[in-house]
Design a protein around this motif. Structure first.
Motif, PDB file in Angstrom:
ATOM      1  N   VAL A  44      61.181  12.608  12.495  1.00 36.83           N
ATOM      2  CA  VAL A  44      62.444  12.146  11.980  1.00 36.83           C
ATOM      3  C   VAL A  44      62.599  10.991  10.859  1.00 36.83           C
ATOM      4  O   VAL A  44      62.152  10.086  11.395  1.00 36.83           O
ATOM      5  CB  VAL A  44      63.683  12.009  12.964  1.00 36.83           C
ATOM      6  N   GLU A  45      63.012  11.149   9.729  1.00 32.88           N
ATOM      7  CA  GLU A  45      63.294   9.948   8.867  1.00 32.88           C
ATOM      8  C   GLU A  45      64.935   9.689   8.802  1.00 32.88           C
ATOM      9  O   GLU A  45      65.388  10.763   8.534  1.00 32.88           O
ATOM     10  CB  GLU A  45      62.624  10.029   7.525  1.00 32.88           C
ATOM     11  N   PHE A  46      65.224   8.638   8.748  1.00 30.92           N
ATOM     12  CA  PHE A  46      66.743   8.374   8.560  1.00 30.92           C
ATOM     13  C   PHE A  46      66.941   7.265   7.658  1.00 30.92           C
ATOM     14  O   PHE A  46      65.887   6.119   7.377  1.00 30.92           O
ATOM     15  CB  PHE A  46      67.194   8.237   9.837  1.00 30.92           C
ATOM     16  N   GLU A  47      68.049   7.239   6.966  1.00 33.94           N
ATOM     17  CA  GLU A  47      68.763   6.169   6.279  1.00 33.94           C
ATOM     18  C   GLU A  47      70.151   5.687   6.666  1.00 33.94           C
ATOM     19  O   GLU A  47      70.969   6.669   6.881  1.00 33.94           O
ATOM     20  CB  GLU A  47      68.551   6.376   4.691  1.00 33.94           C
ATOM     21  N   ASN A  48      70.462   4.495   6.765  1.00 38.38           N
ATOM     22  CA  ASN A  48      71.854   4.047   7.160  1.00 38.38           C
ATOM     23  C   ASN A  48      72.778   3.708   5.848  1.00 38.38           C
ATOM     24  O   ASN A  48      72.096   2.646   5.106  1.00 38.38           O
ATOM     25  CB  ASN A  48      71.607   2.828   7.950  1.00 38.38           C
ATOM     26  N   LEU A  94      66.982   6.942  16.700  1.00 39.74           N
ATOM     27  CA  LEU A  94      66.144   7.863  15.792  1.00 39.74           C
ATOM     28  C   LEU A  94      64.663   7.114  15.368  1.00 39.74           C
ATOM     29  O   LEU A  94      63.664   7.792  14.876  1.00 39.74           O
ATOM     30  CB  LEU A  94      66.792   8.004  14.466  1.00 39.74           C
ATOM     31  N   ALA A 118      70.424   4.660  15.358  1.00 42.99           N
ATOM     32  CA  ALA A 118      69.545   4.202  14.278  1.00 42.99           C
ATOM     33  C   ALA A 118      68.182   3.905  15.534  1.00 42.99           C
ATOM     34  O   ALA A 118      66.981   4.154  15.143  1.00 42.99           O
ATOM     35  CB  ALA A 118      69.641   3.031  13.503  1.00 42.99           C
ATOM     36  N   LYS A 151      65.241  14.722   7.656  1.00 42.42           N
ATOM     37  CA  LYS A 151      65.712  13.614   6.911  1.00 42.42           C
ATOM     38  C   LYS A 151      67.179  13.578   7.308  1.00 42.42           C
ATOM     39  O   LYS A 151      68.009  14.319   7.070  1.00 42.42           O
ATOM     40  CB  LYS A 151      65.659  13.521   5.594  1.00 42.42           C
ATOM     41  N   ILE A 152      67.491  12.209   8.038  1.00 40.69           N
ATOM     42  CA  ILE A 152      69.134  12.206   8.565  1.00 40.69           C
ATOM     43  C   ILE A 152      69.512  10.854   7.731  1.00 40.69           C
ATOM     44  O   ILE A 152      69.156   9.879   7.579  1.00 40.69           O
ATOM     45  CB  ILE A 152      68.951  11.991  10.013  1.00 40.69           C
ATOM     46  N   PHE A 164      68.972  14.640   1.890  1.00 40.35           N
ATOM     47  CA  PHE A 164      68.952  14.727   3.630  1.00 40.35           C
ATOM     48  C   PHE A 164      69.073  15.978   4.095  1.00 40.35           C
ATOM     49  O   PHE A 164      69.855  16.795   3.439  1.00 40.35           O
ATOM     50  CB  PHE A 164      69.996  13.538   4.058  1.00 40.35           C
ATOM     51  N   ILE A 184      72.696   8.370   8.254  1.00 43.10           N
ATOM     52  CA  ILE A 184      73.901   7.805   9.069  1.00 43.10           C
ATOM     53  C   ILE A 184      74.486   7.114   8.565  1.00 43.10           C
ATOM     54  O   ILE A 184      74.049   6.237   7.596  1.00 43.10           O
ATOM     55  CB  ILE A 184      72.960   7.414  10.634  1.00 43.10           C
TER      56      ILE A 184
END
Length: 155
Positions: free
Chosen positions: A28-32, A22, A19, A2-3, A60, A5
């Motif tokens: 990979v999961e991500f949140e801005n 990713l 983004a 989990k990333i 994260f 950004i």
């Protein structure tokens, strides 16, 4: 993995490229956590603190922060006790940020590098892992001890 950004107004174009990358990366999961358009005047120190606090809270695993040069978000992130942030403008420094320094965060400058290089940097960073049994283990332990020393004196 989990990333988180985030980027300020100068770093937002690079955050958008990261983004997009990713989204294509398996596992990979991500949140801005970039400021909204309504809060575009938010300082990068505030944004950096919000992002790295989410790492320290366990939401994260790692973070990627961007501003114009990458310097402001790096300095800001490193002010938060327990965070190791590294300015990366090439793939070698991204790899070493993870492998040699166990950096939870990398930072990049949108006015310094382009989107394709940023994607390669992120890929190398995410593909690299710290091994506490490596020759870098004692250095990271010493960094952590230094961090603890000054946290006690501030608190």
């Amino acid at each position: 993995m989990k990333i988180v950004i985030a980027g300020d107004s100068a770093g937002q174009p690079l955050v958008n490229a990261v983004a997009d990358y990713l989204k294509t990366r398996a596992g990979v999961e991500f949140e801005n956590l970039s400021p909204s358009a309504e809060s575009a005047s938010e300082r990068y120190a505030t944004m950096s603190e919000r992002a790295v606090s989410a790492i320290l809270d366990g939401r994260f695993d790692r973070g990627i922060l961007c501003c114009g040069t990458g310097l402001g978000v790096c300095i800001s992130a490193n002010k938060v006790p327990g965070i190791r942030a590294a300015l990366t403008h090439d793939t070698y420094s991204a790899e070493r940020a993870a492998k040699s320094n166990n950096a939870q965060v990398i930072t990049m400058g949108a006015r310094v590098i382009g989107p394709e290089l940023a994607k390669a940097i992120v890929a190398k960073y995410l593909d690299s892992e710290f091994d506490p049994a490596s020759s870098s283990g004692p250095n990271v332990a010493a960094i952590d001890a230094l961090d603890e020393k000054y946290v006690r004196n501030v608190g």
